[in-house]
Design a protein around this motif. Structure first.
Motif, PDB file in Angstrom:
ATOM      1  N   VAL A  49       0.831  -1.035  -0.053  1.00  0.00           N
ATOM      2  CA  VAL A  49      -0.060  -0.277  -0.242  1.00  0.00           C
ATOM      3  C   VAL A  49       1.132   1.216   0.360  1.00  0.00           C
ATOM      4  O   VAL A  49       0.498   2.154  -0.135  1.00  0.00           O
ATOM      5  CB  VAL A  49      -1.312   0.111   0.454  1.00  0.00           C
ATOM      6  CG1 VAL A  49      -2.541  -0.717   1.266  1.00  0.00           C
ATOM      7  CG2 VAL A  49      -0.248  -0.007   2.294  1.00  0.00           C
ATOM      8  N   ASN A  50       2.100   0.956   0.199  1.00  0.00           N
ATOM      9  CA  ASN A  50       3.256   2.308   0.823  1.00  0.00           C
ATOM     10  C   ASN A  50       3.948   2.223  -1.056  1.00  0.00           C
ATOM     11  O   ASN A  50       4.516   3.725  -1.083  1.00  0.00           O
ATOM     12  CB  ASN A  50       3.753   1.908   1.862  1.00  0.00           C
ATOM     13  CG  ASN A  50       3.314   2.026   3.112  1.00  0.00           C
ATOM     14  OD1 ASN A  50       2.993   1.091   3.487  1.00  0.00           O
ATOM     15  ND2 ASN A  50       2.495   3.117   3.199  1.00  0.00           N
ATOM     16  N   LEU A  51       3.642   1.285  -2.014  1.00  0.00           N
ATOM     17  CA  LEU A  51       4.622   1.722  -2.779  1.00  0.00           C
ATOM     18  C   LEU A  51       4.565   2.910  -3.612  1.00  0.00           C
ATOM     19  O   LEU A  51       5.639   3.866  -4.229  1.00  0.00           O
ATOM     20  CB  LEU A  51       4.313   0.364  -3.831  1.00  0.00           C
ATOM     21  CG  LEU A  51       4.776  -0.690  -2.762  1.00  0.00           C
ATOM     22  CD1 LEU A  51       4.324  -2.789  -3.840  1.00  0.00           C
ATOM     23  CD2 LEU A  51       6.699  -0.198  -3.081  1.00  0.00           C
ATOM     24  N   PRO A  52       3.545   3.605  -3.544  1.00  0.00           N
ATOM     25  CA  PRO A  52       2.663   4.553  -5.037  1.00  0.00           C
ATOM     26  C   PRO A  52       3.384   5.555  -4.064  1.00  0.00           C
ATOM     27  O   PRO A  52       4.271   7.131  -4.735  1.00  0.00           O
ATOM     28  CB  PRO A  52       1.475   4.482  -4.629  1.00  0.00           C
ATOM     29  CG  PRO A  52       0.664   3.539  -3.907  1.00  0.00           C
ATOM     30  CD  PRO A  52       2.200   2.542  -3.785  1.00  0.00           C
ATOM     31  N   VAL A  73      12.132   2.349  -7.261  1.00  0.00           N
ATOM     32  CA  VAL A  73      11.929   0.938  -6.307  1.00  0.00           C
ATOM     33  C   VAL A  73      13.356   0.043  -7.167  1.00  0.00           C
ATOM     34  O   VAL A  73      13.603   0.075  -8.036  1.00  0.00           O
ATOM     35  CB  VAL A  73      11.354   0.047  -6.402  1.00  0.00           C
ATOM     36  CG1 VAL A  73      10.983  -1.488  -5.755  1.00  0.00           C
ATOM     37  CG2 VAL A  73      10.264   0.828  -5.559  1.00  0.00           C
ATOM     38  N   PHE A  74      14.380  -0.706  -6.476  1.00  0.00           N
ATOM     39  CA  PHE A  74      14.944  -1.693  -6.602  1.00  0.00           C
ATOM     40  C   PHE A  74      15.219  -2.748  -5.822  1.00  0.00           C
ATOM     41  O   PHE A  74      14.879  -3.082  -5.110  1.00  0.00           O
ATOM     42  CB  PHE A  74      16.800  -0.360  -7.111  1.00  0.00           C
ATOM     43  CG  PHE A  74      17.102   0.069  -5.936  1.00  0.00           C
ATOM     44  CD1 PHE A  74      18.310  -1.222  -5.398  1.00  0.00           C
ATOM     45  CD2 PHE A  74      16.697   1.371  -5.299  1.00  0.00           C
ATOM     46  CE1 PHE A  74      18.945  -0.638  -4.185  1.00  0.00           C
ATOM     47  CE2 PHE A  74      17.588   1.443  -3.825  1.00  0.00           C
ATOM     48  CZ  PHE A  74      18.377   1.078  -3.425  1.00  0.00           C
ATOM     49  N   ALA A  75      16.347  -3.474  -6.513  1.00  0.00           N
ATOM     50  CA  ALA A  75      16.609  -4.816  -6.154  1.00  0.00           C
ATOM     51  C   ALA A  75      18.135  -4.554  -6.617  1.00  0.00           C
ATOM     52  O   ALA A  75      18.648  -4.496  -7.139  1.00  0.00           O
ATOM     53  CB  ALA A  75      15.911  -6.290  -6.413  1.00  0.00           C
ATOM     54  N   VAL A 132      12.924  -1.633 -10.355  1.00  0.00           N
ATOM     55  CA  VAL A 132      12.041  -2.625 -10.472  1.00  0.00           C
ATOM     56  C   VAL A 132      10.933  -1.333 -11.121  1.00  0.00           C
ATOM     57  O   VAL A 132      10.857  -0.301 -10.788  1.00  0.00           O
ATOM     58  CB  VAL A 132      11.293  -2.967  -9.428  1.00  0.00           C
ATOM     59  CG1 VAL A 132      10.126  -2.990  -9.279  1.00  0.00           C
ATOM     60  CG2 VAL A 132      12.075  -4.137  -8.759  1.00  0.00           C
ATOM     61  N   SER A 133      10.034  -1.596 -12.734  1.00  0.00           N
ATOM     62  CA  SER A 133      10.013  -0.542 -13.186  1.00  0.00           C
ATOM     63  C   SER A 133       8.289  -0.864 -12.716  1.00  0.00           C
ATOM     64  O   SER A 133       6.999   0.141 -13.166  1.00  0.00           O
ATOM     65  CB  SER A 133       9.780  -1.040 -14.570  1.00  0.00           C
ATOM     66  OG  SER A 133       9.345  -2.903 -14.496  1.00  0.00           O
ATOM     67  N   ALA A 134       7.769  -1.708 -11.783  1.00  0.00           N
ATOM     68  CA  ALA A 134       6.318  -2.201 -11.907  1.00  0.00           C
ATOM     69  C   ALA A 134       5.937  -3.245 -10.721  1.00  0.00           C
ATOM     70  O   ALA A 134       6.894  -4.118 -10.799  1.00  0.00           O
ATOM     71  CB  ALA A 134       5.357  -2.202 -13.146  1.00  0.00           C
ATOM     72  N   GLU A 172      -0.680  -2.098  -9.699  1.00  0.00           N
ATOM     73  CA  GLU A 172      -0.734  -1.422 -10.105  1.00  0.00           C
ATOM     74  C   GLU A 172       0.244   0.164  -9.773  1.00  0.00           C
ATOM     75  O   GLU A 172       0.179   0.934 -11.161  1.00  0.00           O
ATOM     76  CB  GLU A 172      -1.790  -0.755  -9.716  1.00  0.00           C
ATOM     77  CG  GLU A 172      -3.086  -1.791  -9.904  1.00  0.00           C
ATOM     78  CD  GLU A 172      -3.370  -2.220 -11.413  1.00  0.00           C
ATOM     79  OE1 GLU A 172      -3.636  -1.446 -12.055  1.00  0.00           O
ATOM     80  OE2 GLU A 172      -3.925  -3.557 -11.731  1.00  0.00           O
ATOM     81  N   SER A 173       1.264  -0.034  -9.472  1.00  0.00           N
ATOM     82  CA  SER A 173       2.509   0.844  -8.926  1.00  0.00           C
ATOM     83  C   SER A 173       3.203   0.815  -9.973  1.00  0.00           C
ATOM     84  O   SER A 173       4.028  -0.312 -10.362  1.00  0.00           O
ATOM     85  CB  SER A 173       3.196   0.672  -7.259  1.00  0.00           C
ATOM     86  OG  SER A 173       1.893   0.815  -6.937  1.00  0.00           O
TER      87      SER A 173
END
Length: 72
Positions: free
Chosen positions: A22-25, A30-32, A42-44, A47-48
């Motif tokens: 829920v906090n991703l938006p 974002v990276f791994a 990380v591109s998606a 839905e984020s």
């Protein structure tokens, strides 16, 4: 291990925090990390979505590739 090496290479404190879906938006990027690919954007997630380029990713990749390998 990759994130630990990057943390040691940076000139500032690095914190890792569990992230809820829920906090991703709320985040800018974002990276791994892992030993096989180093740092990957990380591109998606669900839905984020995030841009496929981000200045922080370039900094982290450079710091990771600049780390001298250890002989085992």
């Amino acid at each position: 291990m990759t994130m630990r090496l990057i943390s040691q290479a940076r000139d500032e404190d690095v914190a890792t925090t569990p992230m809820r879906l829920v906090n991703l938006p709320e985040v800018d990027a974002v990276f791994a990390t892992n030993a096989a690919v180093g740092v990957r954007l990380v591109s998606a997630v669900d839905e984020s979505q995030w841009p496929t380029e981000h200045p922080t990713l370039h900094i982290l990749r450079k710091q990771y590739t600049d780390i001298s390998p250890e002989r085992v």
